[in-house]
Design an enzyme around this catalytic site. Structure first.
Site, short mmCIF file in Angstrom:
data_model
loop_
_atom_site.label_atom_id
_atom_site.label_comp_id
_atom_site.label_asym_id
_atom_site.label_seq_id
_atom_site.Cartn_x
_atom_site.Cartn_y
_atom_site.Cartn_z
N ARG A 49 -94.59 34.57 -105.32
CA ARG A 49 -93.18 34.06 -104.90
C ARG A 49 -92.81 33.88 -103.53
O ARG A 49 -92.41 32.80 -102.87
CB ARG A 49 -92.21 35.15 -105.50
CG ARG A 49 -91.28 34.56 -106.43
CD ARG A 49 -90.61 35.68 -107.16
NE ARG A 49 -91.55 36.50 -107.64
CZ ARG A 49 -92.13 36.03 -108.83
NH1 ARG A 49 -91.81 35.16 -109.53
NH2 ARG A 49 -93.12 37.09 -109.21
N ARG A 99 -98.84 37.59 -94.43
CA ARG A 99 -99.17 38.75 -95.21
C ARG A 99 -100.14 39.42 -95.08
O ARG A 99 -101.15 38.62 -95.07
CB ARG A 99 -98.61 38.43 -96.81
CG ARG A 99 -98.83 39.76 -97.78
CD ARG A 99 -98.50 39.71 -98.99
NE ARG A 99 -96.93 39.44 -99.14
CZ ARG A 99 -96.30 39.45 -100.06
NH1 ARG A 99 -96.70 39.75 -101.28
NH2 ARG A 99 -94.96 39.55 -100.00
#
Lengths: 301, 148
Positions: A49, A99
């Site tokens: 996502r 990330r």
């Protein structure tokens, strides 16, 4: 604002500016043009996502995306340091979205490169773009952020999302119900921070009685991977299952949010009720990330 | 006359009021040179602390920075610079507001434990000696820290 690393760095004013820009971009994305700008996605661990909504956000504003997902087949596998990888990415792009499983990785990279860095999750530490899209979602669904009653439900001990949401809402005088099994309560240091900020809250182990009172129910998954002990997980895994029947006494404006993915904590019969708002929440991620990219690239007008 | 358990030094530094049992950790931080003359006292009686440790370093004056680097493990230490057998200067240790490259982050998931980089801690609260890692943002008490 040069980077977006942690909600702690973000003033209430800056937060409101981002919320307003997200709202404008949702109505009309054509007012910002990021063509010929390149976003580098450095994803050291899997994410669907967050990564895809960043890509969608960048592309819908006319920009391009390069990047990596996972370290397999990259120079990282050959032993390259994080700083070196980031410095190279900075030569190829205008903004880095990253990330990483280690906490503080994004802060470190932001000190190593000259271009803006967005933290898209650093281990259990921060995930500021999720917090901002949650704020945007709450604002959009309720028309205000002020004085709301919110239930945060599920894993409040390890849940990074609920921790930063609690902090992000604190300036807006919320009333919180922290609903969790005893073993997954909100950490004491967060409760004491909230008390200091004058936020009122109650801790609960069941949800039924508070449903008629709340404006927002924020449900999180109880994550198996966080439990050192399998038996402990089995005891609490089904502690809260939100069904359509459970919501019959909810207020009309009540919305159920969830950072997704869900497993079984919200049954699919909730999806067709007026309370379901988690898919809108995911869509809002695109508008908020557009606002973040435009702001950090100096294109916010 | 007061009995002296350790010989007085002519020139150098005396670090007094180190919590009993921590003298070796203090020395490990100060890293005396191979030629330094060092006297180490353990478990001396003390009115304020009941028991304390003490270090005397002959021929070397510690800088304020070096002195402050021991503040995390010996917060009540008193440092005297000795010149010609007399105390020329006395100071207390003070935890610096920002501590760079001195202690490791106790959080195994912190990026500082995975990359070749310097740790940075910011002093959150002088009274509790709480330190926040600039990277993983976790807060630790000084006693949880290990020196690098």
């Amino acid at each position: 604002m040069k980077h977006l690393i942690s909600m702690r760095d973000l003033s209430a004013d800056k937060t409101l500016q981002l919320l307003k820009l997200a709202e404008r971009l949702e109505k009309d994305p054509s007012q910002i043009d990021l063509s010929r700008r390149v976003m580098a996605a450095m994803f050291y661990e899997a994410s669907t996502r967050t990564r895809m909504s960043f890509e969608s956000a960048m592309k819908r504003l006319g920009g391009e995306v390069i990047g990596m997902v996972g370290t397999s087949g990259t120079s990282v596998e050959k032993g390259e340091t994080l700083a070196d990888t980031a410095k190279i990415m900075a030569r190829y792009s205008d903004i880095i979205v990253m990330r990483h499983p280690m906490e503080g990785a994004a802060r470190y990279v932001s000190e190593q490169v000259d271009i803006p860095v967005v933290n898209a999750g650093d281990g259990a530490n921060q995930h500021p773009t999720q917090s901002l899209l949650d704020l945007y979602t709450i604002l959009k669904s309720q028309g205000t952020l002020k004085g709301l009653k919110l239930a945060l439900v599920g894993d409040l001990k390890y849940g990074r999302t609920v921790h930063s949401l609690a902090y992000a809402l604190a300036p807006f005088k919320p009333t919180f119900y922290f609903v969790s099994p005893k073993s997954l309560r909100m950490p004491a240091h967060i409760l004491s921070d909230l008390t200091q900020k004058g936020v009122s809250f109650k801790e609960k182990t069941t949800i039924e009685n508070i449903i008629p009172e709340i404006d927002i129910m924020y449900v999180t998954r109880i994550q198996r991977e966080r439990f050192p002990d399998r038996e402990e997980y089995e005891k609490v895994k089904n502690a809260y299952i939100i069904t359509a029947k459970l919501l019959t006494k909810a207020k009309d404006n009540m919305k159920v949010l969830h950072p997704l993915p869900r497993v079984n904590e919200i049954t699919t019969d909730v999806d067709s009720t007026k309370y379901a708002y988690y898919f809108d929440q995911a869509e809002n991620g695109v508008y908020m990330r557009q606002a973040i990219l435009a702001t950090l690239l100096g294109e916010a007008k | 006359m007061k009995e002296l358990k350790v010989d007085p030094i002519k020139n150098g530094t005396v670090i007094d009021h180190i919590p009993a049992g921590r003298v070796q950790r203090v020395l490990a931080i100060l890293k005396p040179r191979a030629t330094d003359v060092v006297m180490m006292g353990m478990n001396f009686s003390s009115k304020a602390m009941k028991k304390k440790d003490i270090i005397k370093i002959e021929g070397r004056e510690l800088t304020q920075n070096e002195v402050n680097s021991i503040a995390l493990i010996a917060p009540a230490a008193k440092v005297s610079i000795i010149r010609d057998f007399k105390v020329a200067q006395k100071s207390r240790v003070e935890i610096p507001k920002r501590i760079e490259g001195l202690v490791a982050c106790p959080n195994p998931k912190c990026i500082t434990n995975a990359e070749p980089m310097m740790t940075i801690f910011n002093l959150e609260d002088c009274s509790t000696r709480d330190l926040a890692c600039q990277y993983c943002e976790r807060v630790f008490t000084a006693d949880e820290m290990t020196h690098i």
